[in-house]
Structures are given as structure tokens and as C-alpha cells.
Design a protein around this motif. Structure first.
Motif, PDB file in Angstrom:
ATOM      1  N   GLY A  76      36.410  45.038  42.432  1.00  0.00           N
ATOM      2  CA  GLY A  76      36.835  45.600  43.711  1.00  0.00           C
ATOM      3  C   GLY A  76      38.200  45.106  44.130  1.00  0.00           C
ATOM      4  O   GLY A  76      39.177  45.222  43.390  1.00  0.00           O
ATOM      5  N   HIS A  77      38.280  44.513  45.335  1.00  0.00           N
ATOM      6  CA  HIS A  77      39.572  44.100  45.897  1.00  0.00           C
ATOM      7  C   HIS A  77      40.247  42.985  45.103  1.00  0.00           C
ATOM      8  O   HIS A  77      41.438  42.730  45.277  1.00  0.00           O
ATOM      9  N   ASP A  78      39.535  42.309  44.216  1.00  0.00           N
ATOM     10  CA  ASP A  78      40.135  41.251  43.386  1.00  0.00           C
ATOM     11  C   ASP A  78      40.658  41.768  42.053  1.00  0.00           C
ATOM     12  O   ASP A  78      41.148  40.988  41.235  1.00  0.00           O
ATOM     13  N   ALA A  79      40.581  43.065  41.819  1.00  0.00           N
ATOM     14  CA  ALA A  79      41.029  43.628  40.540  1.00  0.00           C
ATOM     15  C   ALA A  79      42.522  43.393  40.311  1.00  0.00           C
ATOM     16  O   ALA A  79      42.939  43.091  39.189  1.00  0.00           O
ATOM     17  N   ASP A  80      43.328  43.513  41.349  1.00  0.00           N
ATOM     18  CA  ASP A  80      44.768  43.292  41.214  1.00  0.00           C
ATOM     19  C   ASP A  80      45.063  41.833  40.872  1.00  0.00           C
ATOM     20  O   ASP A  80      45.937  41.537  40.053  1.00  0.00           O
ATOM     21  N   LEU A  81      44.316  40.934  41.486  1.00  0.00           N
ATOM     22  CA  LEU A  81      44.471  39.512  41.187  1.00  0.00           C
ATOM     23  C   LEU A  81      44.123  39.224  39.728  1.00  0.00           C
ATOM     24  O   LEU A  81      44.845  38.512  39.034  1.00  0.00           O
ATOM     25  N   LEU A  82      43.022  39.789  39.239  1.00  0.00           N
ATOM     26  CA  LEU A  82      42.651  39.589  37.842  1.00  0.00           C
ATOM     27  C   LEU A  82      43.706  40.171  36.912  1.00  0.00           C
ATOM     28  O   LEU A  82      44.100  39.524  35.938  1.00  0.00           O
ATOM     29  N   ALA A  83      44.175  41.379  37.185  1.00  0.00           N
ATOM     30  CA  ALA A  83      45.197  41.991  36.335  1.00  0.00           C
ATOM     31  C   ALA A  83      46.457  41.124  36.282  1.00  0.00           C
ATOM     32  O   ALA A  83      47.078  40.968  35.227  1.00  0.00           O
ATOM     33  N   SER A  84      46.800  40.523  37.404  1.00  0.00           N
ATOM     34  CA  SER A  84      47.974  39.651  37.471  1.00  0.00           C
ATOM     35  C   SER A  84      47.773  38.383  36.653  1.00  0.00           C
ATOM     36  O   SER A  84      48.653  37.981  35.880  1.00  0.00           O
ATOM     37  N   ALA A  85      46.622  37.754  36.815  1.00  0.00           N
ATOM     38  CA  ALA A  85      46.320  36.549  36.041  1.00  0.00           C
ATOM     39  C   ALA A  85      46.249  36.868  34.549  1.00  0.00           C
ATOM     40  O   ALA A  85      46.693  36.076  33.714  1.00  0.00           O
ATOM     41  N   ALA A  86      45.717  38.035  34.221  1.00  0.00           N
ATOM     42  CA  ALA A  86      45.585  38.428  32.818  1.00  0.00           C
ATOM     43  C   ALA A  86      46.942  38.536  32.138  1.00  0.00           C
ATOM     44  O   ALA A  86      47.135  38.009  31.037  1.00  0.00           O
TER      45      ALA A  86
END
Length: 187
Positions: A43-53
Motif C-alpha cells: 500500500g502506502h509503503d510501496a514507494d518507500l520499498l521501491a526506493s530502498a530496493a
């Protein structure tokens, strides 16, 4: 990678890795692509994960390699040079059970003090999943095959090989939790 944070992260990672470490850049792009598969799950943390990835291996960049431990070097770069989001920096610092490798390097105290592990285990597991199911060339693979590839590349006597052998059960458990959550999603 649709969000502003992820676009910024991609630019930073590309600037640091594309020319100096093209294979590492290919892996980082593959890990970021894998992260897009978890958008609905996070959900709303998808952008954070994509950034960390996309940023998880930025500390390998030769100009950033101060300690020689890429999670710590990358996190310090993101914090000190970019004042990056604290959760992002902590994910990069602790990706794929980095605390266990930091311990072998005598850097666990530094890593824990500067970048405590996030309490959100969904994000931590998700980044492990993305990293450990992506080949060095950026292609999808199984966690078992990725762990075998790392062992073959580094050998059993190398510090990284010893770390992977020790971390493998926890890596496989994290990947299994993400795979189970994906399987439980409505189609």
C-alpha cells in the motif's frame, strides 16, 4: 517506480552505480522491479520499498566505500549527503540481514547505533525478498538459487560466504513470509 521518492532514489542510484558498477546497477534495477510486484501488498509503503530496493547497494560505489561494508556506507551517504528519509536510510542500512554481516566485520555496534532496525517487519521482509530473489544481472530467481550463487561466488571461507551460510535460514523465512502474503492476496 511512480512516486517522487522512488524517482529521486533511482536518479541517485543510477548516478552512483551505472558507470562504475554496471552489473550492480543491473541488480539494483532488478530489485526495484521486483519491489513493484509488492505494491498492493504494501500500500502506502510501496514507494518507500521501491526506493530502498534501487538504493540498497549504493554503498558499493567506489567513492562511497569508506568502511567497505556497503549497507553502512550507503546509509551514511544517504543520511549525510542527501538527508534522506530516516526509514529509507534504515532499510538500506539493514537490508538482507546486514546486522549479521556487520557483526562479523566488527561493525554491528556502529550499525545498530546509527541505523536501528525498523519495527515494520513487512518492509524488512519485503526488501529481503526483493534482493534475494534477484540475480546479479537483475533477473528473477528463487531465494535458494540466489543463496547458492552467492556461496559459489564468494566461497565458504570468505566473510560473505560465512555470513550467507549463517543468515540463510532467516533469509528463507523472510522470503517465505512474503510469498505467503502474496499468495493470500485476492486475485
Amino acid at each position: 517506480m511512480n512516486g517522487a521518492l522512488a524517482k529521486w532514489a533511482r536518479q541517485v542510484a543510477e548516478a552512483e552505480l551505472r558507470d562504475t558498477l554496471p552489473r550492480r546497477w543491473a541488480h539494483s534495477q532488478g530489485v526495484a522491479q521486483r519491489a513493484t510486484e509488492l505494491t498492493e501488498l504494501l500500500g502506502h509503503d510501496a514507494d518507500l520499498l521501491a526506493s530502498a530496493a534501487v538504493l540498497h547497494d549504493v554503498g558499493y560505489a567506489p567513492r562511497l566505500a569508506v568502511t567497505g561494508f556497503h549497507p553502512l556506507d550507503g546509509a551514511r551517504f544517504l543520511r549525510d549527503d542527501h538527508a534522506a528519509d530516516q526509514r529509507l536510510v534504515r532499510l538500506v542500512a539493514n537490508h538482507s540481514l546486514a546486522l549479521l554481516e556487520a557483526e562479523q566485520r566488527g561493525l554491528r555496534g556502529d550499525l545498530e547505533a546509527e541505523f536501528p532496525l525498523l519495527d515494520d517487519h513487512r518492509l524488512v521482509d519485503a526488501l529481503v525478498y526483493c534482493d534475494m530473489t534477484t540475480t546479479p544481472n537483475g533477473e528473477n530467481t528463487s531465494a535458494e538459487d540466489r543463496l547458492a550463487e552467492i556461496m559459489e561466488r564468494y566461497g565458504t571461507d570468505n566473510l560473505v560466504g560465512r555470513f550467507i551460510r549463517r543468515a540463510s535460514p532467516e533469509i528463507l523465512t523472510a522470503v517465505s513470509r512474503v510469498e505467503a502474503a502474496l499468495a493470500a492476496q485476492p486475485r
